[in-house]
Design a protein around this motif. Structure first.
Motif, PDB file in Angstrom:
ATOM      1  N   ALA A  35      47.917 -62.871 -36.088  1.00 27.53           N
ATOM      2  CA  ALA A  35      46.519 -62.454 -36.064  1.00 27.53           C
ATOM      3  C   ALA A  35      45.921 -62.374 -37.469  1.00 27.53           C
ATOM      4  O   ALA A  35      44.713 -62.527 -37.642  1.00 27.53           O
ATOM      5  CB  ALA A  35      46.391 -61.103 -35.365  1.00 27.53           C
ATOM      6  N   LEU A  36      46.770 -62.156 -38.469  1.00 29.87           N
ATOM      7  CA  LEU A  36      46.278 -62.049 -39.845  1.00 29.87           C
ATOM      8  C   LEU A  36      46.090 -63.406 -40.510  1.00 29.87           C
ATOM      9  O   LEU A  36      45.461 -63.490 -41.570  1.00 29.87           O
ATOM     10  CB  LEU A  36      47.251 -61.206 -40.685  1.00 29.87           C
ATOM     11  CG  LEU A  36      47.293 -59.708 -40.353  1.00 29.87           C
ATOM     12  CD1 LEU A  36      48.398 -59.031 -41.152  1.00 29.87           C
ATOM     13  CD2 LEU A  36      45.954 -59.049 -40.626  1.00 29.87           C
ATOM     14  N   LEU A  37      46.616 -64.468 -39.908  1.00 28.25           N
ATOM     15  CA  LEU A  37      46.541 -65.789 -40.540  1.00 28.25           C
ATOM     16  C   LEU A  37      45.109 -66.221 -40.882  1.00 28.25           C
ATOM     17  O   LEU A  37      44.856 -66.658 -42.012  1.00 28.25           O
ATOM     18  CB  LEU A  37      47.213 -66.842 -39.651  1.00 28.25           C
ATOM     19  CG  LEU A  37      48.739 -66.891 -39.694  1.00 28.25           C
ATOM     20  CD1 LEU A  37      49.250 -67.960 -38.732  1.00 28.25           C
ATOM     21  CD2 LEU A  37      49.243 -67.173 -41.105  1.00 28.25           C
ATOM     22  N   PRO A  38      44.158 -66.149 -39.925  1.00 32.87           N
ATOM     23  CA  PRO A  38      42.798 -66.602 -40.277  1.00 32.87           C
ATOM     24  C   PRO A  38      42.194 -65.828 -41.445  1.00 32.87           C
ATOM     25  O   PRO A  38      41.476 -66.410 -42.275  1.00 32.87           O
ATOM     26  CB  PRO A  38      42.005 -66.363 -38.982  1.00 32.87           C
ATOM     27  CG  PRO A  38      43.030 -66.392 -37.907  1.00 32.87           C
ATOM     28  CD  PRO A  38      44.249 -65.778 -38.508  1.00 32.87           C
ATOM     29  N   LEU A  39      42.499 -64.521 -41.527  1.00 33.71           N
ATOM     30  CA  LEU A  39      41.956 -63.717 -42.618  1.00 33.71           C
ATOM     31  C   LEU A  39      42.486 -64.211 -43.967  1.00 33.71           C
ATOM     32  O   LEU A  39      41.725 -64.383 -44.931  1.00 33.71           O
ATOM     33  CB  LEU A  39      42.316 -62.249 -42.408  1.00 33.71           C
ATOM     34  CG  LEU A  39      41.739 -61.258 -43.418  1.00 33.71           C
ATOM     35  CD1 LEU A  39      40.214 -61.248 -43.341  1.00 33.71           C
ATOM     36  CD2 LEU A  39      42.296 -59.862 -43.178  1.00 33.71           C
ATOM     37  N   PHE A  40      43.814 -64.471 -44.031  1.00 37.57           N
ATOM     38  CA  PHE A  40      44.399 -64.907 -45.290  1.00 37.57           C
ATOM     39  C   PHE A  40      44.070 -66.366 -45.597  1.00 37.57           C
ATOM     40  O   PHE A  40      44.021 -66.753 -46.771  1.00 37.57           O
ATOM     41  CB  PHE A  40      45.914 -64.671 -45.273  1.00 37.57           C
ATOM     42  CG  PHE A  40      46.286 -63.237 -45.516  1.00 37.57           C
ATOM     43  CD1 PHE A  40      46.464 -62.767 -46.808  1.00 37.57           C
ATOM     44  CD2 PHE A  40      46.415 -62.349 -44.469  1.00 37.57           C
ATOM     45  CE1 PHE A  40      46.780 -61.443 -47.053  1.00 37.57           C
ATOM     46  CE2 PHE A  40      46.734 -61.021 -44.693  1.00 37.57           C
ATOM     47  CZ  PHE A  40      46.916 -60.561 -45.989  1.00 37.57           C
TER      48      PHE A  40
END
Length: 286
Positions: A35-40
């Motif tokens: 879930a954090l991939l798009p943010l990073f």
């Protein structure tokens, strides 16, 4: 496995708390990382466009570490799941046989297959449900961080979807009960009745499956309408974000789409939960 008078999802979880808890923990870690991939990725895009070489490579290395951790956890969880849930299936199968020893072979045969569906749900369908829950939560939090109304629209869409499903829950249970009852007659039809009876049996199975599929289609249609409204609303609300960077726009669009992707999993998993509720009642009839 500890002795229990009932065979339900809750009893399986109670008797295998540590094993199932370990795989749930890995599912949560895996999906938080995903879930954090798009943010990073968004951070990396902004770094590549605006920062110095050292800062650019730092954000890319962080993203690479995130991906490496995600791959490692995913592999370990799948290796672990196969072994743990395989053992649980054996124990539940033996318990089902013992509890239904006085029932006809046709009934025991069908319900033994049904008992495996409880464990199949824990192994195959509960992780996607946890995935959906985590993606929905993370999407709502991050969207609200960009603009509170982006988060509000996501929460509203989620509540409407749950209301739609709850309106159909009991109907799903009744349809699954009719399907399971017909399945229990199959061995008797094959062994005791003429060939014409088999055709009637198969036609009844087909009819019950069609009714179930039609209801699923209506539910999905309503939910897709809600999600369509959510996407359009969030596209319009994106104009309210003050001077968004390319990375921020990427994150907003991606998390809106992730919310939609996760929401689509909910009716599939919840319909299975309705089926398992009916199966649990059937397995615990003495």
């Amino acid at each position: 496995m500890a002795k229990t008078s009932t065979i339900t999802l809750s009893s399986i979880l109670t008797n295998h708390k540590r094993q199932v808890g370990a795989t749930w923990l890995m599912v949560i870690i895996e999906n938080v990382l995903m879930a954090l991939l798009p943010l990073f990725i968004g951070y990396s895009i902004d770094s590549l466009m605006t920062k110095s070489d050292a800062q650019q490579t730092h954000d890319v290395y962080v993203l690479a570490g995130l991906l490496t951790g995600l791959i490692a956890v995913s592999i370990v969880r799948r290796l672990y799941d196969t072994r743990i849930y395989g053992g649980i299936r054996i124990e539940i199968g033996l318990q089902t046989h013992a509890q239904l020893a006085q029932h006809p072979v046709a009934t025991r045969n069908a319900r033994l297959d049904m008992s495996r569906e409880l464990v199949d749900f824990l192994e195959d369908e509960l992780p996607p449900l946890l995935t959906a829950a985590i993606q929905l939560s993370v999407s709502i939090i991050i969207l609200a961080n960009f603009n509170q109304w982006l988060g509000v629209s996501a929460v509203a869409a989620g509540c409407i979807m749950l209301l739609i499903y709850s309106a159909f829950h009991q109907h799903f249970i009744r349809l699954n009960a009719a399907l399971n009852t017909q399945m229990e007659r199959q061995v008797k039809v094959l062994t005791l009745m003429p060939l014409g009876a088999l055709r009637v049996h198969l036609e009844k199975l087909n009819s019950r499956e069609i009714h179930l599929s039609d209801t699923e289609a209506y539910v999905y249609g309503l939910i897709f309408l809600v999600l369509f409204g959510f996407v359009i609303t969030n596209l319009l609300l994106t104009t309210q974000v003050t001077d968004p960077s390319a990375g921020e726009l990427f994150s907003i669009v991606t998390y809106s789409l992730e919310f939609v992707e996760a929401a689509i999993l909910l009716p599939i998993t919840l319909q299975t939960f309705s089926r398992l509720s009916e199966i649990s009642q059937r397995l615990n009839v003495s």
